[in-house]
Write a protein that holds these residues in place. Structure first.
Motif, mmCIF file in Angstrom:
data_model
loop_
_atom_site.group_PDB
_atom_site.id
_atom_site.type_symbol
_atom_site.label_atom_id
_atom_site.label_comp_id
_atom_site.label_asym_id
_atom_site.label_seq_id
_atom_site.Cartn_x
_atom_site.Cartn_y
_atom_site.Cartn_z
ATOM 1 N N SER A 1 0.839 -1.234 0.179
ATOM 2 C CA SER A 1 0.102 0.119 -0.023
ATOM 3 C C SER A 1 0.995 0.982 0.136
ATOM 4 O O SER A 1 1.952 1.164 0.631
ATOM 5 C CB SER A 1 -0.790 -0.231 1.174
ATOM 6 O OG SER A 1 -2.341 1.005 1.219
ATOM 7 N N VAL A 2 0.602 1.804 -0.957
ATOM 8 C CA VAL A 2 1.668 3.657 -0.959
ATOM 9 C C VAL A 2 0.443 3.872 -0.972
ATOM 10 O O VAL A 2 -0.882 3.924 -1.285
ATOM 11 C CB VAL A 2 2.379 3.539 -2.647
ATOM 12 C CG1 VAL A 2 3.175 4.222 -2.706
ATOM 13 C CG2 VAL A 2 3.187 1.903 -3.008
ATOM 14 N N SER A 3 0.706 5.668 -0.647
ATOM 15 C CA SER A 3 -0.358 6.737 -0.238
ATOM 16 C C SER A 3 0.073 8.204 -0.886
ATOM 17 O O SER A 3 -0.484 8.985 -0.546
ATOM 18 C CB SER A 3 -0.372 7.419 1.178
ATOM 19 O OG SER A 3 -1.418 6.123 1.520
ATOM 20 N N LEU B 1 2.166 2.479 -10.517
ATOM 21 C CA LEU B 1 1.300 1.091 -10.560
ATOM 22 C C LEU B 1 2.270 -0.284 -10.520
ATOM 23 O O LEU B 1 2.632 -0.466 -11.318
ATOM 24 C CB LEU B 1 0.099 0.437 -10.739
ATOM 25 C CG LEU B 1 -0.140 -0.554 -9.399
ATOM 26 C CD1 LEU B 1 -0.517 0.640 -7.982
ATOM 27 C CD2 LEU B 1 -2.080 -1.298 -9.772
ATOM 28 N N VAL C 1 -3.043 1.148 -4.341
ATOM 29 C CA VAL C 1 -2.331 2.515 -3.993
ATOM 30 C C VAL C 1 -3.294 3.310 -3.523
ATOM 31 O O VAL C 1 -4.597 3.129 -4.671
ATOM 32 C CB VAL C 1 -1.744 3.514 -5.252
ATOM 33 C CG1 VAL C 1 -1.384 4.622 -4.464
ATOM 34 C CG2 VAL C 1 -0.309 2.851 -5.702
#
Length: 178
Positions: free
Chosen positions: A2-4, A39, A49
């Motif tokens: 998970s990246v934000s 992604l 994401v």
């Protein structure tokens, strides 16, 4: 994974976004080739994401390796939309409104099963308590999709299905996937 990163919601109004607003957002986001190609794709597991959706909605960019899927689930009280940005996804859904609470096992009526093939550029919006599963049935290609929900997901109910019998198996809360 998970990246934000944040994606601005230009033109989002202060009012709660409608299903049409969410579908418009996922269409515009899926058309951003640079974002879609940024992604990271894992050969074995889904990647995602979190994005900033319109009007305080929750949005996600999701990568689907070949052969992966969600299993049967709903998005509780949230309305939503999703669109395939790359590859192809298959959605199996139920054309019936199920009771929101108070049950563990239901016998489904005949004729309520629906199936949609969502190739790149195709998507859909859905209402509260929409029960479905989404799959990348390809054996070779990753798929990438954009999803948006309002209000932000209070939970996801996960189901098992055997023939016409649908069973509530688990309720996930946001802290389980963020």
């Amino acid at each position: 994974m998970s990246v934000s990163p944040s994606l601005s919601a230009a033109g989002a109004s202060a009012a709660a976004p409608t299903q049409a607003d969410l579908l418009d957002f996922v269409r515009r986001t899926a058309a951003d080739a640079e974002l879609i190609s940024s992604l990271p794709l894992d050969p074995e597991g889904r990647t995602w994401v979190r994005l900033e959706g319109p009007g305080g909605s929750e949005a996600w960019l999701i990568g689907w390796p070949p052969g992966t899927g969600t299993g049967w689930h709903d998005h509780a009280e949230s309305v939503g939309a999703f669109l395939t940005a790359r590859g192809a996804l298959k959605e199996y859904s139920l054309a019936a409104r199920l009771p929101a609470d108070g049950w563990k096992t239901l016998e489904l009526a005949d004729g309520i099963d629906r199936e949609r093939s969502l190739t790149a550029g195709r998507g859909r919006a859905f209402g509260r308590h929409h029960v479905h599963e989404v799959l990348n049935e390809s054996t070779e290609e990753h798929a990438v999709s954009v999803h948006a929900y309002y209000p932000p997901l209070p939970g996801i109910r996960r189901y098992s299905r055997t023939g016409r019998v649908l069973r509530l198996e688990q309720v996930e809360r946001p802290e389980d996937w963020q």
